[in-house]
Design a protein around this motif. Structure first.
Motif, PDB file in Angstrom:
ATOM      1  N   LEU A 147      53.845  47.209  48.059  1.00  0.00           N
ATOM      2  CA  LEU A 147      53.845  46.491  46.783  1.00  0.00           C
ATOM      3  C   LEU A 147      55.232  45.957  46.458  1.00  0.00           C
ATOM      4  O   LEU A 147      55.388  44.802  46.032  1.00  0.00           O
ATOM      5  CB  LEU A 147      53.359  47.415  45.664  1.00  0.00           C
ATOM      6  CG  LEU A 147      53.327  46.810  44.249  1.00  0.00           C
ATOM      7  CD1 LEU A 147      52.388  45.613  44.213  1.00  0.00           C
ATOM      8  CD2 LEU A 147      52.910  47.856  43.225  1.00  0.00           C
ATOM      9  N   ALA A 148      56.248  46.797  46.673  1.00  0.00           N
ATOM     10  CA  ALA A 148      57.624  46.372  46.421  1.00  0.00           C
ATOM     11  C   ALA A 148      58.006  45.196  47.316  1.00  0.00           C
ATOM     12  O   ALA A 148      58.676  44.253  46.885  1.00  0.00           O
ATOM     13  CB  ALA A 148      58.581  47.542  46.649  1.00  0.00           C
ATOM     14  N   LYS A 149      57.540  45.231  48.568  1.00  0.00           N
ATOM     15  CA  LYS A 149      57.809  44.141  49.506  1.00  0.00           C
ATOM     16  C   LYS A 149      57.147  42.847  49.039  1.00  0.00           C
ATOM     17  O   LYS A 149      57.760  41.777  49.075  1.00  0.00           O
ATOM     18  CB  LYS A 149      57.297  44.528  50.893  1.00  0.00           C
ATOM     19  CG  LYS A 149      57.475  43.431  51.949  1.00  0.00           C
ATOM     20  CD  LYS A 149      56.845  43.845  53.271  1.00  0.00           C
ATOM     21  CE  LYS A 149      56.909  42.724  54.298  1.00  0.00           C
ATOM     22  NZ  LYS A 149      56.233  43.090  55.564  1.00  0.00           N
ATOM     23  N   ASP A 150      55.898  42.952  48.594  1.00  0.00           N
ATOM     24  CA  ASP A 150      55.174  41.764  48.123  1.00  0.00           C
ATOM     25  C   ASP A 150      55.846  41.161  46.886  1.00  0.00           C
ATOM     26  O   ASP A 150      55.953  39.932  46.766  1.00  0.00           O
ATOM     27  CB  ASP A 150      53.722  42.119  47.797  1.00  0.00           C
ATOM     28  CG  ASP A 150      52.912  42.457  49.044  1.00  0.00           C
ATOM     29  OD1 ASP A 150      53.343  42.052  50.143  1.00  0.00           O
ATOM     30  OD2 ASP A 150      51.881  43.124  48.922  1.00  0.00           O
ATOM     31  N   ILE A 151      56.278  42.020  45.969  1.00  0.00           N
ATOM     32  CA  ILE A 151      56.955  41.542  44.762  1.00  0.00           C
ATOM     33  C   ILE A 151      58.256  40.843  45.121  1.00  0.00           C
ATOM     34  O   ILE A 151      58.587  39.782  44.568  1.00  0.00           O
ATOM     35  CB  ILE A 151      57.208  42.711  43.780  1.00  0.00           C
ATOM     36  CG1 ILE A 151      55.875  43.227  43.229  1.00  0.00           C
ATOM     37  CG2 ILE A 151      58.122  42.261  42.640  1.00  0.00           C
ATOM     38  CD1 ILE A 151      56.013  44.460  42.364  1.00  0.00           C
ATOM     39  N   PHE A 152      58.990  41.417  46.064  1.00  0.00           N
ATOM     40  CA  PHE A 152      60.244  40.800  46.509  1.00  0.00           C
ATOM     41  C   PHE A 152      59.987  39.419  47.122  1.00  0.00           C
ATOM     42  O   PHE A 152      60.696  38.451  46.822  1.00  0.00           O
ATOM     43  CB  PHE A 152      60.934  41.708  47.528  1.00  0.00           C
ATOM     44  CG  PHE A 152      62.170  41.096  48.147  1.00  0.00           C
ATOM     45  CD1 PHE A 152      63.366  41.069  47.442  1.00  0.00           C
ATOM     46  CD2 PHE A 152      62.128  40.542  49.420  1.00  0.00           C
ATOM     47  CE1 PHE A 152      64.510  40.499  47.999  1.00  0.00           C
ATOM     48  CE2 PHE A 152      63.258  39.977  49.986  1.00  0.00           C
ATOM     49  CZ  PHE A 152      64.454  39.945  49.276  1.00  0.00           C
ATOM     50  N   ILE A 153      58.949  39.333  47.959  1.00  0.00           N
ATOM     51  CA  ILE A 153      58.615  38.051  48.595  1.00  0.00           C
ATOM     52  C   ILE A 153      58.193  37.024  47.549  1.00  0.00           C
ATOM     53  O   ILE A 153      58.590  35.853  47.604  1.00  0.00           O
ATOM     54  CB  ILE A 153      57.498  38.247  49.638  1.00  0.00           C
ATOM     55  CG1 ILE A 153      58.017  39.081  50.813  1.00  0.00           C
ATOM     56  CG2 ILE A 153      56.982  36.904  50.143  1.00  0.00           C
ATOM     57  CD1 ILE A 153      56.945  39.467  51.810  1.00  0.00           C
ATOM     58  N   LEU A 154      57.411  37.465  46.565  1.00  0.00           N
ATOM     59  CA  LEU A 154      56.991  36.564  45.493  1.00  0.00           C
ATOM     60  C   LEU A 154      58.190  36.000  44.751  1.00  0.00           C
ATOM     61  O   LEU A 154      58.265  34.790  44.475  1.00  0.00           O
ATOM     62  CB  LEU A 154      56.076  37.302  44.513  1.00  0.00           C
ATOM     63  CG  LEU A 154      54.603  37.454  44.908  1.00  0.00           C
ATOM     64  CD1 LEU A 154      53.883  38.373  43.944  1.00  0.00           C
ATOM     65  CD2 LEU A 154      53.924  36.096  44.955  1.00  0.00           C
ATOM     66  N   LYS A 155      59.146  36.863  44.426  1.00  0.00           N
ATOM     67  CA  LYS A 155      60.351  36.411  43.719  1.00  0.00           C
ATOM     68  C   LYS A 155      61.127  35.404  44.545  1.00  0.00           C
ATOM     69  O   LYS A 155      61.594  34.378  44.020  1.00  0.00           O
ATOM     70  CB  LYS A 155      61.248  37.617  43.384  1.00  0.00           C
ATOM     71  CG  LYS A 155      60.700  38.523  42.297  1.00  0.00           C
ATOM     72  CD  LYS A 155      61.657  39.679  42.040  1.00  0.00           C
ATOM     73  CE  LYS A 155      61.145  40.591  40.932  1.00  0.00           C
ATOM     74  NZ  LYS A 155      62.060  41.747  40.709  1.00  0.00           N
ATOM     75  N   LYS A 182      62.681  29.858  45.566  1.00  0.00           N
ATOM     76  CA  LYS A 182      62.848  28.761  46.527  1.00  0.00           C
ATOM     77  C   LYS A 182      62.179  27.489  46.024  1.00  0.00           C
ATOM     78  O   LYS A 182      62.767  26.401  46.069  1.00  0.00           O
ATOM     79  CB  LYS A 182      62.254  29.161  47.876  1.00  0.00           C
ATOM     80  CG  LYS A 182      62.446  28.107  48.968  1.00  0.00           C
ATOM     81  CD  LYS A 182      61.506  28.325  50.140  1.00  0.00           C
ATOM     82  CE  LYS A 182      60.111  27.907  49.758  1.00  0.00           C
ATOM     83  NZ  LYS A 182      59.154  27.927  50.889  1.00  0.00           N
ATOM     84  N   ASP A 183      60.952  27.608  45.523  1.00  0.00           N
ATOM     85  CA  ASP A 183      60.234  26.440  45.006  1.00  0.00           C
ATOM     86  C   ASP A 183      60.951  25.836  43.804  1.00  0.00           C
ATOM     87  O   ASP A 183      60.997  24.610  43.639  1.00  0.00           O
ATOM     88  CB  ASP A 183      58.807  26.829  44.606  1.00  0.00           C
ATOM     89  CG  ASP A 183      57.860  26.822  45.783  1.00  0.00           C
ATOM     90  OD1 ASP A 183      58.317  26.553  46.912  1.00  0.00           O
ATOM     91  OD2 ASP A 183      56.662  27.091  45.587  1.00  0.00           O
ATOM     92  N   PHE A 184      61.497  26.696  42.963  1.00  0.00           N
ATOM     93  CA  PHE A 184      62.211  26.226  41.774  1.00  0.00           C
ATOM     94  C   PHE A 184      63.438  25.405  42.174  1.00  0.00           C
ATOM     95  O   PHE A 184      63.691  24.325  41.628  1.00  0.00           O
ATOM     96  CB  PHE A 184      62.629  27.431  40.921  1.00  0.00           C
ATOM     97  CG  PHE A 184      63.208  27.049  39.587  1.00  0.00           C
ATOM     98  CD1 PHE A 184      62.362  26.761  38.523  1.00  0.00           C
ATOM     99  CD2 PHE A 184      64.569  26.990  39.390  1.00  0.00           C
ATOM    100  CE1 PHE A 184      62.881  26.417  37.286  1.00  0.00           C
ATOM    101  CE2 PHE A 184      65.102  26.639  38.169  1.00  0.00           C
ATOM    102  CZ  PHE A 184      64.254  26.359  37.105  1.00  0.00           C
ATOM    103  N   LYS A 209      52.243  30.295  44.047  1.00  0.00           N
ATOM    104  CA  LYS A 209      52.105  28.942  43.505  1.00  0.00           C
ATOM    105  C   LYS A 209      51.680  28.986  42.043  1.00  0.00           C
ATOM    106  O   LYS A 209      52.141  28.179  41.221  1.00  0.00           O
ATOM    107  CB  LYS A 209      51.092  28.143  44.323  1.00  0.00           C
ATOM    108  CG  LYS A 209      51.512  27.916  45.773  1.00  0.00           C
ATOM    109  CD  LYS A 209      52.825  27.147  45.863  1.00  0.00           C
ATOM    110  CE  LYS A 209      53.213  26.875  47.318  1.00  0.00           C
ATOM    111  NZ  LYS A 209      54.514  26.169  47.424  1.00  0.00           N
ATOM    112  N   VAL A 210      50.806  29.924  41.702  1.00  0.00           N
ATOM    113  CA  VAL A 210      50.368  30.068  40.320  1.00  0.00           C
ATOM    114  C   VAL A 210      51.520  30.550  39.443  1.00  0.00           C
ATOM    115  O   VAL A 210      51.722  30.055  38.330  1.00  0.00           O
ATOM    116  CB  VAL A 210      49.170  31.041  40.227  1.00  0.00           C
ATOM    117  CG1 VAL A 210      48.781  31.276  38.774  1.00  0.00           C
ATOM    118  CG2 VAL A 210      47.979  30.497  41.000  1.00  0.00           C
TER     119      VAL A 210
END
Length: 271
Positions: A16-24, A29-31, A117-118
């Motif tokens: 979960l921590a890994k997924d949250i880090f990747i999401l951030k 990056k998109d921003f 993306k959301v």
């Protein structure tokens, strides 16, 4: 608790921590990519809804605005809410396909790409709310305590968008026609949703009951009505509106997860 259970819990927390880090990282990056080499940068997220409101107000105020109090505010709240859905789902549609190079090199939970993306669309929506605040100030609409319900409607709308994003993002991997079809759906959905017109117009013109019912059960009609209730009408949304917002959020998320989990193991073969 057994050692095996502790290891399983630790592994889940680590994942979960890994997924949250990747999401951030992906949202960041998109921003940066969106506003790279832009002089005004994030100001465009405020200017875009304002400029769109001005243009649409000029075009539609004489046709549809007579029966709506503070029509520009009515318009901008509906427009930014619908744009949040359309922007997030359009981006999620391409999320798995665009992530192909990363999927082939790194082991990562695939659901983070549509979700990211959301979340990025939500960040842009936050800046759009500054434009809504300007319009409220201009028309002297004083914010009330009803705005504390904003996180509620946003959570429900995000769950709805994530569900759609998971579904269409998965299907687009196998059927590229979905990409073209979704553009048609969004266009039809725009006109079916009272963004620049009022549902009362259909009622006054004695429109067929099935058309009025179709508009009322339209998911975006309910999310936009929820937003207008707390920003413009300054009232608690009706139980029907709130119930339908919850219903569509849960339904979309369940269907999206089922489609995604059913197909994700084949993504690598088609992207």
């Amino acid at each position: 608790m057994s050692t095996k259970a502790k290891l399983g819990k630790s592994h889940a927390s680590s994942a979960l921590a890994k997924d949250i880090f990747i999401l951030k990282q992906l949202v960041s990056k998109d921003f940066k990519l969106k506003y790279r080499r832009s002089v005004l940068g994030v100001v465009w997220s405020v200017l875009n809804p304002l400029l769109m409101m001005v243009v649409m107000s000029i075009v539609f105020s004489y046709m549809f605005g007579g029966s709506v109090e503070n029509f520009p505010l009515y318009l901008i709240v509906g427009n930014v809410t619908f744009s949040l859905m359309s922007d997030s789902t359009n981006a999620a549609l391409w999320s798995i396909i665009d992530a192909a190079p990363l999927l082939k090199k790194v082991k990562v939970d695939r659901f983070v790409f549509p979700v990211q993306k959301v979340l990025f669309a939500l960040v842009n929506f936050a800046f759009s709310l500054i434009a809504v605040a300007f319009v409220m100030l201009w028309f002297r609409v004083v914010p009330t305590w009803h705005l504390v319900m904003l996180p509620v409607v946003l959570v429900l709308l995000m769950l709805f968008c994530i569900g759609i994003g998971l579904a269409i993002g998965s299907l687009a991997v196998f059927f590229r026609d979905i990409i073209h079809l979704w553009g048609v759906i969004i266009l039809a959905w725009t006109y079916l949703t009272p963004i620049f017109w009022d549902l009362q117009l259909l009622i006054d013109k004695a429109a067929p009951v099935w058309i009025i019912t179709l508009v009322k059960v339209n998911p975006m009609y309910n999310y936009i009505t929820f937003m207008r209730d707390i920003f413009l009408w300054q009232q608690v949304p009706s139980a029907t509106v709130f119930g339908l917002c919850c219903f569509w959020a849960v339904l979309a998320l369940v269907i999206g997860l089922l489609i995604f989990r059913k197909t994700e193991h084949k993504f690598i073969l088609y992207v």
